[in-house]
Design a protein around this motif. Sequence first.
Motif, short mmCIF file in Angstrom:
data_model
loop_
_atom_site.label_atom_id
_atom_site.label_comp_id
_atom_site.label_asym_id
_atom_site.label_seq_id
_atom_site.Cartn_x
_atom_site.Cartn_y
_atom_site.Cartn_z
N CYS A 112 0.84 -1.21 0.00
CA CYS A 112 0.00 0.00 0.00
C CYS A 112 0.87 1.26 0.00
CB CYS A 112 -0.93 0.02 1.22
SG CYS A 112 -2.30 -1.13 1.08
N ALA A 113 1.89 1.28 0.87
CA ALA A 113 2.74 2.48 0.96
C ALA A 113 3.50 2.67 -0.35
CB ALA A 113 3.71 2.35 2.14
N ALA A 114 3.98 1.57 -0.96
CA ALA A 114 4.76 1.68 -2.20
C ALA A 114 3.89 2.17 -3.36
CB ALA A 114 5.40 0.34 -2.54
N ILE A 115 2.67 1.67 -3.47
CA ILE A 115 1.79 2.11 -4.57
C ILE A 115 1.48 3.59 -4.40
CG2 ILE A 115 -0.55 1.93 -5.54
CD1 ILE A 115 -0.46 -1.08 -4.90
N ASP A 116 1.13 3.98 -3.18
CA ASP A 116 0.76 5.38 -2.93
C ASP A 116 1.91 6.32 -3.24
OD1 ASP A 116 -1.45 7.12 -1.74
OD2 ASP A 116 0.30 7.73 -0.56
N ALA A 117 3.11 5.98 -2.73
CA ALA A 117 4.26 6.87 -2.92
C ALA A 117 4.67 6.94 -4.39
CB ALA A 117 5.43 6.40 -2.06
N ALA A 118 4.73 5.78 -5.07
CA ALA A 118 5.18 5.78 -6.46
C ALA A 118 4.18 6.50 -7.36
CB ALA A 118 5.41 4.35 -6.93
N ALA A 119 2.89 6.32 -7.10
CA ALA A 119 1.88 6.99 -7.93
C ALA A 119 1.97 8.50 -7.70
CB ALA A 119 0.48 6.47 -7.60
N ARG A 120 2.12 8.92 -6.45
CA ARG A 120 2.21 10.37 -6.18
C ARG A 120 3.48 10.96 -6.79
NH1 ARG A 120 2.66 12.55 -1.40
NH2 ARG A 120 3.24 10.68 -0.27
N GLU A 121 4.57 10.19 -6.76
CA GLU A 121 5.82 10.65 -7.37
C GLU A 121 5.62 10.91 -8.87
OE1 GLU A 121 8.59 11.59 -6.06
OE2 GLU A 121 10.17 11.37 -7.57
N LEU A 122 4.69 10.16 -9.47
CA LEU A 122 4.39 10.35 -10.90
C LEU A 122 3.24 11.36 -11.11
CD1 LEU A 122 4.60 6.62 -12.08
CD2 LEU A 122 6.32 8.42 -12.39
N GLY A 123 2.84 12.01 -10.02
CA GLY A 123 1.82 13.06 -10.14
C GLY A 123 0.39 12.57 -10.06
N ARG A 124 0.21 11.33 -9.60
CA ARG A 124 -1.15 10.77 -9.56
C ARG A 124 -1.52 10.47 -8.11
NH1 ARG A 124 -5.71 9.14 -10.39
NH2 ARG A 124 -6.38 7.44 -11.74
N ASP A 125 -2.55 11.16 -7.60
CA ASP A 125 -3.05 10.90 -6.25
C ASP A 125 -4.11 9.83 -6.30
OD1 ASP A 125 -1.51 12.58 -4.83
OD2 ASP A 125 -3.00 14.19 -4.62
N LEU A 126 -3.97 8.80 -5.50
CA LEU A 126 -4.98 7.73 -5.48
C LEU A 126 -5.77 7.80 -4.19
CD1 LEU A 126 -2.71 4.77 -6.70
CD2 LEU A 126 -4.39 6.04 -8.06
N THR A 127 -7.05 7.48 -4.25
CA THR A 127 -7.84 7.39 -3.02
C THR A 127 -7.39 6.13 -2.26
OG1 THR A 127 -9.52 6.00 -4.05
CG2 THR A 127 -9.87 8.40 -4.15
N PRO A 128 -7.64 6.07 -0.95
CA PRO A 128 -7.30 4.85 -0.21
C PRO A 128 -7.98 3.61 -0.82
CG PRO A 128 -7.83 6.61 1.33
CD PRO A 128 -8.13 7.14 -0.06
N GLU A 129 -9.21 3.78 -1.32
CA GLU A 129 -9.92 2.65 -1.92
C GLU A 129 -9.18 2.16 -3.18
OE1 GLU A 129 -11.39 5.43 -0.82
OE2 GLU A 129 -12.31 4.48 0.94
N ALA A 130 -8.67 3.12 -3.98
CA ALA A 130 -7.94 2.73 -5.19
C ALA A 130 -6.62 2.05 -4.83
CB ALA A 130 -7.70 3.95 -6.07
N VAL A 131 -5.95 2.56 -3.79
CA VAL A 131 -4.72 1.91 -3.32
C VAL A 131 -5.04 0.48 -2.87
CG1 VAL A 131 -2.91 1.91 -1.54
CG2 VAL A 131 -3.57 4.06 -2.65
N ALA A 132 -6.14 0.33 -2.11
CA ALA A 132 -6.53 -0.99 -1.60
C ALA A 132 -6.76 -1.96 -2.75
CB ALA A 132 -7.80 -0.88 -0.75
N ASP A 133 -7.47 -1.49 -3.76
CA ASP A 133 -7.80 -2.34 -4.88
C ASP A 133 -6.56 -2.81 -5.63
OD1 ASP A 133 -10.14 -3.33 -6.09
OD2 ASP A 133 -9.49 -2.25 -7.90
N ARG A 134 -5.64 -1.87 -5.85
CA ARG A 134 -4.41 -2.22 -6.57
C ARG A 134 -3.51 -3.11 -5.71
NH1 ARG A 134 -3.48 0.26 -11.32
NH2 ARG A 134 -4.95 1.89 -11.95
N ALA A 135 -3.46 -2.82 -4.41
CA ALA A 135 -2.63 -3.62 -3.50
C ALA A 135 -3.17 -5.05 -3.43
CB ALA A 135 -2.60 -2.99 -2.12
N TYR A 136 -4.48 -5.19 -3.47
CA TYR A 136 -5.08 -6.53 -3.47
C TYR A 136 -4.62 -7.34 -4.67
CZ TYR A 136 -8.54 -10.07 -4.58
OH TYR A 136 -9.15 -11.24 -4.95
N ARG A 137 -4.58 -6.67 -5.84
CA ARG A 137 -4.15 -7.40 -7.04
C ARG A 137 -2.73 -7.92 -6.88
NH1 ARG A 137 -5.87 -3.16 -11.60
NH2 ARG A 137 -7.47 -2.21 -10.29
N VAL A 138 -1.88 -7.11 -6.22
CA VAL A 138 -0.48 -7.53 -6.01
C VAL A 138 -0.44 -8.73 -5.05
CG1 VAL A 138 1.80 -6.84 -5.16
CG2 VAL A 138 0.39 -5.19 -6.43
#
Length: 329
Positions: free
Chosen positions: A125-151
């Motif tokens: 979760c922390a890695a997805i959030d940080a890397a996406a923000r570093e690329l200029g994309r803010d994700l909601t916690p729900e979107a982070v959760a969804d992507r983290a689940y896939r991983v």
Amino acid sequence: MTVSSAPGKVYLFGEHAVVYGEPAVPCAIERRATVTVEARRDDRLRVEARDLTLDGFTVEYGASGDDRPDVDVATPLVEAAMGYVEGAVEQARDAADAPDAGFDMVVESDIPLGAGLGSSAAVVCAAIDAAARELGRDLTPEAVADRAYRVEHDVQEGQASRADTFCSATGGAVRVEGDDRRRIPDAPNLPLVVGYDGGAGDTGELVAGVRTLRDEYDFAADTVGAIGDLVRAGERALADDDVAEVGRLMDFNHGLLAALGVSSRSLDAMVWAARDADALGAKLTGAGGGGCIVALDETPAARTALDYTPGCEEAFRAELDREGVRAER
Ligand SMILES: Nc1ncnc2c1ncn2[C@@H]1O[C@H](COP(=O)(O)OP(=O)(O)OP(=O)(O)O)[C@@H](O)[C@H]1O
Ligand SMILES: C[C@@](O)(CCO)CC(=O)[O-]
Ligand SMILES: [Mg+2]
């Protein structure tokens, strides 16, 4: 440079059964994984995981994955860790529509590894959030959760629930049943105590073991169903603020998990130490096999008893963390 953190968790009830569609109630705790990310000029990924072994290690390799890391630790450990980090980076690239983005990453964590406190979900979760923000994309916690689940689903070879990742991303106490996931509003601040035996269990292997039992014996399938019934009773106890009943149900839940073969001698010893000290309840948390137990105790007695239990390496009080994944910088 971008920094995000996400919390670990304990299960009040329902681990393992949640993989088969029963409900579960994990609670985020104030122990976090922190990931620092800096975009690179090329497409490479460099990961420094300071807590992965005693000395930590650093790997660097190309986005294509053809040049594998050259490091001085056991290959399976690196492969497993890289599965989570690479998966998280893939998700961030996808979210930001930047397939060739390269990163320097540092992973730090005060969540013991493989011990049932959800270190994998917190790191992802922390890695997805940080890397996406570093690329200029803010994700909601729900979107982070969804992507983290896939991983987690990929790394655990298709056998993972949404519970750990949703809990880490949103924080607080949550309820997950299949694809239905929600926060439990007004969850009481429970007096949680964690005992850690210094060991770890392999989540993928333990989940596979329960699956085999469940396929082989109808009564093992019934045990999984009984955990679901117990979780529903636990939710009512939480809604009524009946902490004593929550404790009794945690005791029951530990027995059912032990029946499914995921406890261990040291987990049982810590559970009994907490009960002998008059904890309201105690159970293993997470995948089991070794790692942590969680007990309910308002007094210092269970923690002190755990401190003196042979095989318990560390005992600490765990506060409910109402915050999930968050930007640190
Ligand atoms: N600090 C860290 N740095 C790098 N990788 C980590 C770190 N913490 C956890 N991981 C990755 O997560 C793996 C542990 O995940 P696993 O699912 O087996 O246990 P857990 O999440 O701690 O416990 P559970 O899933 O039972 O709650 C480690 O082997 C490693 O690959
Ligand atoms: C054992 C399990 O239920 C929890 C691990 O923390 C696995 C999962 O839900 O993916
Ligand atoms: Mg995990």
